[in-house]
Design an enzyme around this catalytic site. Structure first.
Site, PDB file in Angstrom:
ATOM      1  N   GLY A  67      25.904  11.920  68.981  1.00  0.00           N
ATOM      2  CA  GLY A  67      26.299  13.339  68.841  1.00  0.00           C
ATOM      3  C   GLY A  67      25.087  14.156  68.464  1.00  0.00           C
ATOM      4  N   GLY A  68      23.960  13.851  69.094  1.00  0.00           N
ATOM      5  CA  GLY A  68      22.664  14.423  68.695  1.00  0.00           C
ATOM      6  C   GLY A  68      22.357  15.767  69.305  1.00  0.00           C
TER       7      GLY A  68
ATOM      8  CG  ASP B  54      26.246  15.584  72.197  1.00  0.00           C
ATOM      9  OD1 ASP B  54      27.367  15.924  72.652  1.00  0.00           O
ATOM     10  OD2 ASP B  54      25.834  15.956  71.085  1.00  0.00           O
TER      11      ASP B  54
ATOM     12  CG  HIS C 111      30.568  18.578  59.534  1.00  0.00           C
ATOM     13  ND1 HIS C 111      30.002  19.753  59.096  1.00  0.00           N
ATOM     14  CD2 HIS C 111      30.305  18.519  60.877  1.00  0.00           C
ATOM     15  CE1 HIS C 111      29.434  20.383  60.116  1.00  0.00           C
ATOM     16  NE2 HIS C 111      29.599  19.652  61.194  1.00  0.00           N
TER      17      HIS C 111
HETATM   18  C1  LIG Z   1      28.216  19.822  64.832  1.00  0.00           C
HETATM   19  S1  LIG Z   1      27.405  19.205  66.239  1.00  0.00           S
HETATM   20  C2  LIG Z   1      26.037  18.327  65.518  1.00  0.00           C
HETATM   21  C3  LIG Z   1      24.918  18.170  66.482  1.00  0.00           C
HETATM   22  C4  LIG Z   1      23.652  17.530  65.934  1.00  0.00           C
HETATM   23  N1  LIG Z   1      23.863  16.192  65.474  1.00  0.00           N
HETATM   24  C5  LIG Z   1      23.054  18.400  64.839  1.00  0.00           C
HETATM   25  O1  LIG Z   1      23.120  18.041  63.674  1.00  0.00           O
HETATM   26  O2  LIG Z   1      22.525  19.468  65.155  1.00  0.00           O
HETATM   27  C6  LIG Z   1      28.463  17.876  66.742  1.00  0.00           C
HETATM   28  C7  LIG Z   1      28.025  17.240  68.040  1.00  0.00           C
HETATM   29  O3  LIG Z   1      28.999  16.224  68.394  1.00  0.00           O
HETATM   30  C8  LIG Z   1      29.122  16.244  69.797  1.00  0.00           C
HETATM   31  N2  LIG Z   1      30.392  15.627  70.194  1.00  0.00           N
HETATM   32  C9  LIG Z   1      31.655  16.085  70.012  1.00  0.00           C
HETATM   33  N3  LIG Z   1      32.548  15.216  70.500  1.00  0.00           N
HETATM   34  C10 LIG Z   1      31.833  14.183  71.010  1.00  0.00           C
HETATM   35  C11 LIG Z   1      32.181  12.958  71.629  1.00  0.00           C
HETATM   36  N4  LIG Z   1      33.464  12.638  71.827  1.00  0.00           N
HETATM   37  N5  LIG Z   1      31.203  12.106  72.002  1.00  0.00           N
HETATM   38  C12 LIG Z   1      29.882  12.435  71.789  1.00  0.00           C
HETATM   39  N6  LIG Z   1      29.488  13.582  71.196  1.00  0.00           N
HETATM   40  C13 LIG Z   1      30.451  14.440  70.811  1.00  0.00           C
HETATM   41  C14 LIG Z   1      29.069  17.719  70.128  1.00  0.00           C
HETATM   42  O4  LIG Z   1      28.793  17.937  71.492  1.00  0.00           O
HETATM   43  C15 LIG Z   1      27.972  18.201  69.198  1.00  0.00           C
HETATM   44  O5  LIG Z   1      26.696  18.126  69.792  1.00  0.00           O
END
Ligand SMILES: C[S@@+](CC[C@H](N)C(=O)[O-])C[C@H]1O[C@@H](n2cnc3c(N)ncnc32)[C@H](O)[C@@H]1O
Length: 472
Positions: A292-293, A317, A360
Site C-alpha cells: 500500500g505504498g 499498491d 488506519h
Molecule cells: C492512506 S494511503 C497510504 C499510502 C502510503 N503508504 C503513504 O503512507 O503515503 C493507503 C494506501 O493503501 C492503498 N490500498 C487501499 N486498498 C488496497 C488494497 N486492497 N490493496 C493494495 N493497496 C491498497 C491505497 O491505494 C493507498 O495508496
C-alpha cells in the site's frame, strides 16, 4: 456526470451495533439544567486566559526567533497563539469564522489551485494587478477581485493596493501539487463534493448508526454520502470521479512531506534491525516490500538514505495507483507491483514488510485478514513487519492526529489507534509479536516492529520484552 442525490434506500444500520450498551454504565446524578445566558454569544470565550497566554507567547516568541531551527519551540508558540485567538474570539465570531469564512475560503483556494491563480501570483514576490491575474487564468477580473479580497482578509495573500496583491509563503505553496492537491480533492470534481461531501453527511450518517462507532468499510459514511457500494479507495479510482484518485495519491505525499521519517538517523535502527542479517546470497531476495505504498515516496526516501543497500525494494499498491508512477518518478532499482493486499502476498520471505498509514484505513476486523496475508509470507525468525502509524496518547493528543482519527472514521469507518489498541490488534487479534515501538520525530508517529511469535520464530523473547517496554 450523473450523481444521485436521492436519499439512499439500503439498510444503513447493517454492520453496526444498533443499541448502545447500558448494562455497565453508572449514571451520575445531574443537576437541573440552568438556562444559558444568551449574552455570552458576544463575549470573549475566555478573557481571563489572555494575560497568561500573552506572557507565554512573549517568552516562547523570543525563544522561537532566537532558535529558528527548534521546531518544538515554534510549535509551542503556535499552540499558545491559537489558544489566544480562541480566548479572545466571541462564540459568534468563532461560529462565523468556521461556518462562513473558512468554508468559502476553502472553495476559493480550490478554484485558485485549479485555475493557476496561486501559481501566477507566486511566480515572483512582486505585487500583481487583479486584471493581469484574471487575464492569465481566464477569470472575469471583477469576480476574481472579490475572491482575492476574501483570501486577503483571511491572511493568505497580501493586499498591496486597490485590486493588487502579492503572495505569501502559503499561497505560493498552493502551487506545489504535493500541497495544493488537497483542495480540489476535498471540494471534488464536477458537482461531486469530494471529501467534503463525506464530512457534510457525517452527522446524518452517525444518526443512522444510532450514534455508535462506525465499523464497516462496506457500509461506511462514504457509501452513505455517495450512494454507492464502493469504498473510498474504489470510489477515488472510479473514472466518474477522476482525478480524485491521482489527487489523493499526491496528497498522501504532503502528509509526510518535510517530516522526519523512520529512515532518518536516530529513529529506527535500520542498519542493525534490517541490513545486518539480510540474506543477500540469493539475488532475488527482497529487502523491503512497501505494501500500500502509494506512488513510492517512502521507498524513494529509503533508497536515498541507503543507496548501497542490497536486495529488492518492492512497491505494491492497487493497479491504478502503480500505473500513476512514471518511469522517472522513482529510482530504477524500485520495482513496481500491482497487488491487492486482501489476496496472497506474492513476495515471500522478505527481510521486511512495511505498511505506512495503511491499517488506519481499516477497522480492526478487516485489518486481520490483511495481516494474515503478510504473516503467511513472513519467514520465521527472519522477516519483520514494520507498521508506520500514529500511536495516539491517552491524554493530550494533537489536533493533527485527532482530526485524522475522525477523518478515518468518516471516510472508511476506521481510526487512529492508541498503544493499547495496537497491542490488541497486532498481538491478540492478528497473532503477531510486537518487538518494539520506535517513535519517529517529535510527534506520535511511530514504527511498530513486529515478528512472528516465538513458537513460530527463533527470535529471542528477551529482545522482544526490552523493546516493547520502550516508552513513547
Ligand atoms: C492512506 S494511503 C497510504 C499510502 C502510503 N503508504 C503513504 O503512507 O503515503 C493507503 C494506501 O493503501 C492503498 N490500498 C487501499 N486498498 C488496497 C488494497 N486492497 N490493496 C493494495 N493497496 C491498497 C491505497 O491505494 C493507498 O495508496
Amino acid at each position: 456526470m450523473a450523481i444521485s442525490v436521492q436519499p439512499p434506500t439500503r439498510d444503513r444500520t447493517a454492520g453496526h451495533r444498533t443499541k448502545k450498551s447500558t448494562s455497565s454504565v453508572s449514571v451520575t446524578p445531574v443537576s437541573e439544567p440552568q438556562p444559558i445566558d444568551p449574552s455570552i454569544i458576544n463575549r470573549p470565550n475566555d478573557l481571563s486566559a489572555v494575560p497568561d497566554l500573552l506572557s507565554a507567547i512573549f517568552t516562547q516568541g523570543i525563544a522561537a526567533v532566537t532558535s529558528p531551527s527548534d521546531d518544538a519551540t515554534r510549535l509551542a508558540l503556535l499552540s499558545s497563539a491559537r489558544a489566544l485567538v480562541l480566548a479572545l474570539e466571541s462564540p459568534r465570531e468563532t461560529m462565523l469564522r468556521q461556518c462562513w469564512a473558512d468554508t468559502v475560503c476553502m472553495s476559493t483556494l480550490s478554484v485558485g489551485v485549479d485555475t493557476g491563480v496561486w501559481a501566477y501570483l507566486g511566480r515572483d514576490d512582486r505585487p500583481k494587478r487583479v486584471a493581469d491575474i484574471a487575464a492569465a487564468t481566464g477569470f472575469e477580473a471583477a469576480y476574481l477581485a472579490r475572491l482575492l479580497k476574501h483570501v486577503a482578509a483571511m491572511g493568505h495573500v497580501i493586499e498591496t493596493g486597490k485590486d493588487e496583491y502579492k503572495p505569501t509563503n502559503f499561497s505560493k505553496a498552493l502551487a506545489i501539487p504535493t500541497l495544493g492537491a488537497a483542495y480540489p480533492l476535498f471540494t471534488g470534481p464536477g458537482n461531486t463534493g469530494g471529501v467534503l461531501r463525506c464530512t457534510a453527511s457525517f452527522p446524518s450518517y452517525l444518526k443512522s448508526t444510532n450514534l455508535t462507532t462506525p465499523t464497516s468499510i462496506t457500509n461506511s459514511n462514504t457509501q452513505f454520502a455517495f450512494d454507492t457500494p464502493k469504498n473510498f479507495f474504489e470510489l477515488c479510482h472510479d473514472p466518474a470521479y477522476a482525478p480524485m484518485g491521482a489527487q489523493f495519491n499526491t496528497h498522501m505525499g504532503s502528509y509526510a512531506f518535510g517530516r522526519p521519517t523512520w529512515v532518518d538517523e536516530g529513529f529506527y535502527p535500520v542498519g542493525e534491525r534490517l541490513l545486518e542479517g539480510f540474506d543477500d546470497e540469493d539475488e532475488t531476495a527482497a529487502l523491503l516490500v512497501d505494501i500500500g505504498g502509494s506512488i513510492g515516496h517512502d521507498l524513494q526516501k529509503f533508497r536515498d538514505a541507503f543507496p548501497e543497500a542490497k536486495g529488492r525494494l518492492v512497491l505494491q499498491d492497487l493497479e491504478p495507483v502503480v500505473r500513476q508512477v512514471k518511469e522517472d518518478d522513482l529510482d530504477a532499482s524500485i520495482e513496481r507491483m500491482a497487488y491487492d493486499f486482501l489476496t496472497e502476498q506474492p513476495v515471500k520471505g522478505a527481510r521486511a514488510y512495511y505498511m505506512h498509514s495503511v491499517l488506519h484505513d481499516w477497522p480492526d476486523h478487516q485489518c486481520v485478514p490483511i495481516l494474515e496475508n503478510v504473516k503467511a509470507a513472513m519467514k520465521p525468525g527472519y522477516s519483520r513487519l514494520l507498521i508506520n502509524e500514529n500511536v495516539i496518547p491517552d491524554v493530550g493528543a494533537s489536533w493533527e492526529s485527532t482530526s485524522l482519527d475522525i477523518m478515518m472514521s468518516c471516510l472508511v469507518s476506521s481510526k487512529e489507534r492508541t498503544r493499547d489498541e495496537w497491542v490488541q490488534l497486532l498481538e491478540r487479534d492478528a497473532g503477531l509479536k510486537i518487538t518494539g515501538f520506535y517513535p519517529v520525530g517529535h510527534g506520535v508517529e511511530s514504527i511498530i516492529e513486529c515478528e512472528l511469535p516465538s513458537e513460530e520464530s527463533e527470535s529471542s523473547n528477551e529482545d522482544t520484552e526490552s523493546s516493547t517496554d520502550e516508552s513513547l
